[in-house]
Enzyme design. Sequence first.
Site, mmCIF file in Angstrom:
data_model
loop_
_atom_site.group_PDB
_atom_site.id
_atom_site.type_symbol
_atom_site.label_atom_id
_atom_site.label_comp_id
_atom_site.label_asym_id
_atom_site.label_seq_id
_atom_site.Cartn_x
_atom_site.Cartn_y
_atom_site.Cartn_z
ATOM 1 N N ASP A 139 0.799 -1.232 0.000
ATOM 2 C CA ASP A 139 0.000 0.000 0.000
ATOM 3 C C ASP A 139 0.831 1.280 0.000
ATOM 4 O O ASP A 139 2.000 1.289 0.374
ATOM 5 C CB ASP A 139 -0.976 0.010 1.192
ATOM 6 C CG ASP A 139 -0.298 -0.259 2.535
ATOM 7 O OD1 ASP A 139 0.738 -0.963 2.571
ATOM 8 O OD2 ASP A 139 -0.801 0.238 3.562
ATOM 9 N N GLU A 178 -0.619 -2.244 5.173
ATOM 10 C CA GLU A 178 0.334 -2.203 6.296
ATOM 11 C C GLU A 178 0.196 -0.898 7.059
ATOM 12 O O GLU A 178 0.373 -0.846 8.265
ATOM 13 C CB GLU A 178 1.779 -2.363 5.799
ATOM 14 C CG GLU A 178 2.804 -2.592 6.905
ATOM 15 C CD GLU A 178 3.177 -1.359 7.695
ATOM 16 O OE1 GLU A 178 3.495 -1.482 8.895
ATOM 17 O OE2 GLU A 178 3.156 -0.247 7.129
HETATM 18 ZN ZN LIG Z 1 4.957 3.609 6.329
HETATM 19 ZN ZN LIG Z 2 6.432 0.902 5.365
#
Ligand SMILES: [Zn+2]
Ligand SMILES: [Zn+2]
Length: 445
Positions: free
Chosen positions: A120, A178
């Site tokens: 991401d 994440e």
């Molecule tokens: Zn980051």
């Molecule tokens: Zn990262």
Amino acid sequence: MRRRLGCLIALFSLMALFVSAGGMGQPFGSRAAAVNNSAREEQIARAAEGLRSQLITQRRDFHMHPELSNREERTSRVVAERLRALGLEDVKTGVGRYGVTALLKGTKPGPVVAVRADMDALPIQEVNDVPYKSRTPGVKHACGHDVHTTIELGVAEILSKMRGEINGTIKFIFQPAEEGAPAGEEGGAALMIKEGALESPRPQAIFGLHVLPVIEVGQIAYNSGPAMASADRFVITVRGKKVHGAYPHDGVDAVVVAAECVTALQSIRSRRIDTTEPLVISIGSIQGGNRYNIIADEVKLEGTVRTLNEDVRKRTQALMRETLAGVTTAYGATYEMQYEEGAAVTYNEPRLVEEMLPTLRRMVGPDNLVTRKPQMGAEDFSYYQKVIPGFFYFLGVGNRAKGITAQIHTPDFDVDEESLVIGVKTMANVLLDYLDKHKAGTPGS
Ligand SMILES: [Zn+2]
Ligand SMILES: [Zn+2]
């Protein structure tokens, strides 16, 4: 930056970094094993060099098309198509929303090991005037996850042509979100694990890497033990009694009580937890009251707790409740605390680190393998490490001579693309060496 937990990983590079030359561990492994490995290492090195322009093109493609957490539709499609084209088995999509997993089975028996890349991007407007500038306004790969995904695809490509060298199976995990799922959504490593990413087959160890601009390209940094902090979020509501500002004795002033709470909570750090244990309790937001001449009946305090030790994490939460109960009772107020545990401590299993150091040392040379202080930023790789031992290391992507120095999570962040070949070579060798050391019959497996 994680929306609900504050930055997941940003802090580690924004804080002063103290990187010192590594001296941990001694080279080990038999001479015979080293000789065998050197031909294979050569093969991997040549293959990675051969992929150089493809890796750069792939990374730039991801960089131009960044996608926010839990919205990695295109990225995950590109990943899954590539893995299928390479002939990997059991390519699963939709694991934890846009997560992808796949297996690469070697022709020789052995255990299962996993490698994870996150996919991401961040809600940051790119300012770099580069040919591969983000084409999505307000979204940028400012944490290097384009690099991580590209490297893992490169590893899959090289090792898919070396099945005869693989003692066991490699599970590839491409993870969304994440940086934290949008409010009200689940996501990231926790959701992938919940949806079976670490099952059938279950890997016995996991590896991951993160770009690090504060060290130069060609260097790798690591920690043995805690590497990054746990990151929890809390919201405290202090309740008093509203009354005219001229007559505070007739009410209970939630503002004064909240102020006492802020100070008292810091005493947990200074007076109640072992001073040698890192702990941060930060209150980032205070909101309360509604008029200058009315005593506030409610104040909300919002903040984060960061630690490098799960016991300290639990004890801190208990001490916060004890402290808040004591302070509010003393003033005739009450409190409520919502405490949400986020990422755990990113804990690199020391035995696993020790085992892989010779590989890292060979990849970049002993002088370029450096240790660093643990950071109070967080990383959701820690969720995998709660289930199986893992090792998360840092790939140098900075280059002062080329002016590549910007930190992650900034509008002008970029990487030296030379890091791609190094990252691929290193991770490919880490995985194969791990499987070698743990193949059936090997002592210590
Ligand atoms: Zn980051
Ligand atoms: Zn990262």
